[in-house]
Design an enzyme around this catalytic site. Structure first.
Site, mmCIF file in Angstrom:
data_model
loop_
_atom_site.group_PDB
_atom_site.id
_atom_site.type_symbol
_atom_site.label_atom_id
_atom_site.label_comp_id
_atom_site.label_asym_id
_atom_site.label_seq_id
_atom_site.Cartn_x
_atom_site.Cartn_y
_atom_site.Cartn_z
ATOM 1 N N SER A 7 70.089 -44.695 4.232
ATOM 2 C CA SER A 7 71.170 -45.211 3.382
ATOM 3 C C SER A 7 71.219 -46.743 3.500
ATOM 4 O O SER A 7 70.174 -47.389 3.407
ATOM 5 C CB SER A 7 72.490 -44.543 3.765
ATOM 6 N N ASP A 34 70.482 -36.904 -5.161
ATOM 7 C CA ASP A 34 71.171 -38.119 -4.727
ATOM 8 C C ASP A 34 71.470 -38.998 -5.947
ATOM 9 O O ASP A 34 70.554 -39.499 -6.590
ATOM 10 C CB ASP A 34 70.271 -38.872 -3.728
ATOM 11 N N HIS A 79 73.117 -37.419 -1.470
ATOM 12 C CA HIS A 79 72.813 -38.537 -0.576
ATOM 13 C C HIS A 79 73.003 -38.160 0.893
ATOM 14 O O HIS A 79 72.278 -38.641 1.771
ATOM 15 C CB HIS A 79 73.699 -39.730 -0.930
#
Lengths: 366, 366
Positions: B145, B312, B345
């Site tokens: 991330s 995502d 995600h």
């Protein structure tokens, strides 16, 4: 300012699905074209959450409507052939009765005393209006976004009242991602101290909450793919920037701010809350047993056009497919069109050439 | 409560990319396993926006870490073999110096006087820590991330310092959809009157803004597909509901509320603003000329594993592909893994079996 709206008085009292009733309520609507002698050429349009009845310009109001390039003489929905009706949704604030209007029982605005609103109520009010115009059976019922859900409620509650149906970027029931987004939009408004449990006024108005709600809406109405091409990482010119260290810096932020600015004072916050919640509540499966598929199968239309957009994250293509399959299961002839427009949920407002071609092509076969 | 954190004092003054410097700043970090005599078995983990350095339990802190099932003896990242280091991000509030800490120049909390923070600063601070441990060259630099962006900043700024790279669900530059989401999260915090331009305290704390920011985060960290299966339209039991007409009604709303409740007071709002803005600012293309592709091509690692998730929406698969292609262009041997995990995600935190298999498989080849 000229006004093309007409007003239709709903039956009074008008009963609401979840209890309560409306006294002296009305719908604002506009029309284009001429109803045929056989009264068989009417198209009724059920709108998304925020549009007014002014879908297109007309003699009484030449200002552009929200579907200006779609509706008119010689346009995709050709008003030389079709008699088009669009109403402001019951519970909205663009002429139809809603939470911002005066409660005749108290002489004060309804605010949160407005009865709980469902899309079934929206559909029933619309059906009353259609009947009042002398139309027994619509040539076509068209609904987009929230209006598509209202249209399904119309169809399931009023069998035999519609010949053909156009369903655009909608849902047979609200799914959790869309509920999450709408719930957060409502929370932003409700957390704004100026919302004050619905008792705001022009001087103390929940601007911050409405701004967040609208920006979140726009984020989910468009698509990441569109924005990469349109905004990328372009920044505002330095003279456009404020000193605030967290102020708007990228064009995408400025774009959202512009959308919010135009919306915040033009739509009543309590009306927004009511319509948003009505969307979350909508579940066609509540009509009869057997779930959504069974409910869709009970809808009787001869023909249907179901359009969805691959980049729509709020009303995903899978739900459009579900509607098409369900209507087909009852014997309707259904055209299913999956468009790859980059504009996401809003594509029906933006990608007029593609939507128009699909709609005009369908209407030509009726 | 036991604490496994160690503290590393950054060079002082520590210069910041956009100007200004930090005096007496430090990073909190934890380690697992043993550094080999050759000092070639170190894996450094750069985290997402909110995690602490406590990635996994260890002797000094047996509480589960945020990647508990990934890291440990015999686990996917096997600490019998690897020496694993995880630091709390510079600018965060879990032990490393950030806006919530005392500014030595004033004796007061930095708040908005903290210098502008970039992920390049995060990377440089991490690099100093690695060097301080006597590690000239990391066996592997892993970032997920926001940490994946910090990792790219690390690689481009410190050539030759990393042998292998694992990039998970990240971006070589922030794209407008992600910017829009983060900008709106920051706006929600800033519009909360209790934020008070950064001068909140425990008694006057921007709970509402932090709650909206966190809920919006969770909405974009997961996927619509996962939620259809997990929450559908399940409602809370009536005894769980409040009287408020707009209160939480669906399980998905309750799920978001729970996430917000756990987060709001556990992460400092000003730190959140700084790290969120740093993510928007990140653009690998700022390092040299020729855009993102050219910048990626300047990164020299021998091997890389790039993992993305199809669901995502915040860090789309196309950006993972871009990273893989870019690293490959400089001659690295790159494994690109696209997972169809439904958790969006957040999958790297949830779908441990699939991520673990990919990571362990890659580490086994080093």
């Amino acid at each position: 300012m000229s006004d093309a709206r007409r007003w239709f008085a709903l039956s009074s009292p008008f009963p609401m699905k979840r209890g309560g009733e409306l006294v002296g309520a009305h719908l604002a609507y506009e029309t284009w074209g001429t109803l045929s002698a056989e009264r068989d050429n009417a198209i009724f349009i059920l709108t998304g959450l925020s549009p007014s009845a002014h879908a297109a310009s007309n003699a009484d109001d030449p200002s552009p409507g929200w579907w200006e390039d779609m509706i008119g003489p010689g346009k995709y929905i050709d008003t030389n052939q079709w008699f088009v009706i669009c109403a402001n949704t019951l519970g909205s604030c663009k002429g139809s009765t809603g939470p911002a209007d005066t409660n005749p029982a108290t002489g004060q605005p309804y605010r949160l005393d407005f009865p709980e609103l469902t899309l079934e109520d929206v559909a029933n009010a619309s059906h009353e209006l259609v009947r009042s115009l002398g139309i027994e059976r619509l040539g076509c019922l068209l609904g987009n976004s929230m209006g598509g859900m209202s249209a399904l409620a119309y169809l399931v509650q009023h069998p035999g009242s519609v010949r053909a149906h156009i369903s655009i970027s909608t849902a047979p029931q609200a799914q959790p991602f869309a509920i999450a987004i709408r719930s957060l939009q409502r929370e932003a408004i409700r957390l704004d101290p100026n919302w004050n449990n619905g008792h705001y006024d022009d001087a103390h108005y929940p601007e911050a909450g409405m701004s967040i709600a609208r920006k979140l809406g726009v984020i989910t109405y468009r698509s990441a793919m569109e924005w990469v091409g349109r905004f990328a990482r372009i920044r505002l010119d330095s003279e456009q920037r404020e000193e605030d260290p967290f102020a708007v810096e990228f064009q995408i932020e400025s774009y959202l701010a512009g959308h919010a600015r135009r919306f915040v004072r033009s739509f009543d916050p309590n009306c927004y809350l009511y319509l948003s919640r009505a969307s979350d509540w909508f579940d066609l499966a509540e009509h009869g047993t057997g779930g959504v598929e069974a409910a869709l199968k009970r809808i009787d239309v001869e023909r249907a056009l179901v359009i969805g957009v691959e980049t729509d994250i709020l009303f995903p293509l899978s739900q459009q497919q579900q509607i098409a399959d369900g209507l087909r299961a009852n014997g309707a002839t259904v055209d299913f069109v999956a468009l790859d427009s980059p504009q996401g949920h809003d594509a029906f407002l933006v990608d007029i050439p593609r939507f128009g071609a699909a709609i005009a092509g369908f209407l030509a076969t009726l």
